[in-house]
Write an enzyme that holds these catalytic residues in place. Structure first.
Site, PDB file in Angstrom:
ATOM      1  N   LYS A 136       0.982  -1.030   0.212  1.00  0.00           N
ATOM      2  CA  LYS A 136      -0.010  -0.045   0.083  1.00  0.00           C
ATOM      3  C   LYS A 136       1.065   1.094  -0.093  1.00  0.00           C
ATOM      4  O   LYS A 136       2.108   0.609   0.837  1.00  0.00           O
ATOM      5  CB  LYS A 136      -0.845   0.073   1.097  1.00  0.00           C
ATOM      6  CG  LYS A 136      -0.260   0.315   2.877  1.00  0.00           C
ATOM      7  CD  LYS A 136      -0.251   1.461   2.613  1.00  0.00           C
ATOM      8  CE  LYS A 136       0.512   1.350   4.210  1.00  0.00           C
ATOM      9  NZ  LYS A 136       1.283   2.337   4.919  1.00  0.00           N
ATOM     10  N   GLY A 140       6.815   0.754   5.861  1.00  0.00           N
ATOM     11  CA  GLY A 140       6.221   2.067   5.218  1.00  0.00           C
ATOM     12  C   GLY A 140       5.288   1.605   4.219  1.00  0.00           C
ATOM     13  O   GLY A 140       4.451   2.636   3.422  1.00  0.00           O
ATOM     14  N   LEU A 141       5.470   0.415   3.770  1.00  0.00           N
ATOM     15  CA  LEU A 141       4.618  -0.188   2.370  1.00  0.00           C
ATOM     16  C   LEU A 141       3.308  -1.209   2.770  1.00  0.00           C
ATOM     17  O   LEU A 141       2.963  -1.688   1.993  1.00  0.00           O
ATOM     18  CB  LEU A 141       5.844  -1.047   1.409  1.00  0.00           C
ATOM     19  CG  LEU A 141       6.877   0.210   0.727  1.00  0.00           C
ATOM     20  CD1 LEU A 141       7.545  -0.786  -0.009  1.00  0.00           C
ATOM     21  CD2 LEU A 141       5.716   1.094  -0.048  1.00  0.00           C
ATOM     22  N   VAL A 200      10.652  -5.124   3.871  1.00  0.00           N
ATOM     23  CA  VAL A 200      10.399  -5.376   5.528  1.00  0.00           C
ATOM     24  C   VAL A 200      10.412  -3.843   6.010  1.00  0.00           C
ATOM     25  O   VAL A 200      11.293  -3.227   5.657  1.00  0.00           O
ATOM     26  CB  VAL A 200      11.029  -6.390   6.044  1.00  0.00           C
ATOM     27  CG1 VAL A 200      10.200  -6.111   7.170  1.00  0.00           C
ATOM     28  CG2 VAL A 200      10.320  -7.855   5.015  1.00  0.00           C
ATOM     29  N   ASP A 230      -3.544  -0.899   9.744  1.00  0.00           N
ATOM     30  CA  ASP A 230      -3.491  -0.979   8.510  1.00  0.00           C
ATOM     31  C   ASP A 230      -3.468  -2.617   8.007  1.00  0.00           C
ATOM     32  O   ASP A 230      -4.628  -2.471   6.576  1.00  0.00           O
ATOM     33  CB  ASP A 230      -2.047  -0.815   7.595  1.00  0.00           C
ATOM     34  CG  ASP A 230      -1.130   0.472   7.296  1.00  0.00           C
ATOM     35  OD1 ASP A 230      -2.089   1.071   7.843  1.00  0.00           O
ATOM     36  OD2 ASP A 230      -0.380   0.672   7.369  1.00  0.00           O
TER      37      ASP A 230
END
Ligand code: ATP
EC number: 2.7.1.148
Length: 283
Positions: free
Chosen positions: A10, A99-100, A96, A137
């Site tokens: 994301k 922030g994804l 890893v 998230d």
């Protein structure tokens, strides 16, 4: 039965937090989109052994209850009183702690897979409610579609798809601690975003106008420790990105462009700054 699910990364087109809840956690107001940079999660159920096992191709990840994919299987198994064992194989491609949302997306993929294998018949909204017990998230990652995400992360308003765009996703060799950044938020001093204007333009599919309202209020906090994030972002803008900003608490920076050639130009132009660069479609 075996099911393989794609677990995409994301990106935060906008990230704002209007206030802190009493329990100290941030109230979010974000617009998220998913990108075609993905882990692949294979989930298999079996009578014996009746345990949850996680295997990954990454040396950095825990394969016990600290793994968010493990937690997803554990929660669904307990809630629906299933006795079978679950084997989860994670082919990791998303960087890893970047922030994804890689861990969150893996967990959401396990929820979708087990919903399917066990024929639980849960809607995505019901899965998203369960997902919130794992991490903020994860509810968004149950959908993986352009959406406004508010509250603790459980309120998802899907937005209409936008024209086709390219993303350049770049992660420098920096490790950011999300809790450390979140602890430092001073709500009075944050330069809050106009998310309503962003949503209005996205609903009207007025992408270029929408880009003016994108942003991440946490950038200054992370950049205080890692100014190289700002330098990478500026370089992407100089190379012609429509948007260039940090995702989550960083350190990943992404650019969005309307042509593949522009995206490739940015990729080539930042090679000196960063090796871990992906040019992908937005989903
Ligand atoms: P956050 O902002 O929630 O910290 P992130 O998107 O920056 O997440 P992730 O790749 O999800 O980064 O990793 C965050 C932490 O979660 C890491 O410390 C990692 O060890 C742990 N983790 C647990 N399970 C997973 C998983 N399946 N994939 C990636 N990380 C995982």
């Amino acid at each position: 039965m075996i099911v393989t699910e794609k677990a995409p990364a994301k990106l935060n087109l906008s990230l704002d937090t209007p206030m802190r809840y009493f329990d100290g956690s941030p109230q979010w107001d974000m617009v998220m989109v998913s990108a075609d940079l993905a882990d692949y999660i294979t989930v298999e159920t079996h009578r014996r052994p009746a345990t949850i096992k996680v295997y990954t191709n990454s040396g950095f990840l825990p394969n016990d209850q600290r793994n968010l994919a493990y937690q997803a299987a554990h929660i669904l198994r307990s809630r629906f009183h299933r006795k079978d064992g679950v084997t989860i194989r994670i082919k990791k491609q998303i960087p890893v702690a970047a922030g994804l949302g890689g861990g969150s997306s893996d967990a959401a993929a396990v929820l979708r897979a087990l919903n399917n294998i066990w024929r639980l018949g849960l809607s995505l909204a019901e899965l998203a409610q369960i997902a919130l017990t794992i991490d903020s998230d994860v509810p968004y990652c149950v959908y993986n579609k352009l959406a406004r995400v508010t509250g603790h992360g459980e309120q998802i308003e899907l937005l209409p798809p936008q024209p086709h765009y390219w993303a350049v996703i770049a992660k420098q060799k920096i490790s950011v601690s999300t809790p450390q950044i979140l602890r430092q938020i001073n709500y009075e001093k944050l330069a809050h975003l106009n998310n309503d204007a962003l949503i209005k333009n996205l609903k009207e599919q007025n992408w270029l106008e929408a880009t003016k309202y994108m942003g991440n209020v946490l950038e200054p906090l992370t950049m205080k420790y890692y100014p190289e994030i700002g330098r990478l972002k500026n370089k992407m803008k100089d190379l012609g990105a429509d948007v260039a900003q940090m995702s989550g608490t960083g350190p990943t920076v992404f650019a969005i462009c309307h042509t593949e050639s522009r995206a490739k130009r940015i990729q080539n132009g930042i090679r000196g700054f960063c090796r871990d660069v992906h040019v992908v479609n937005l989903l």
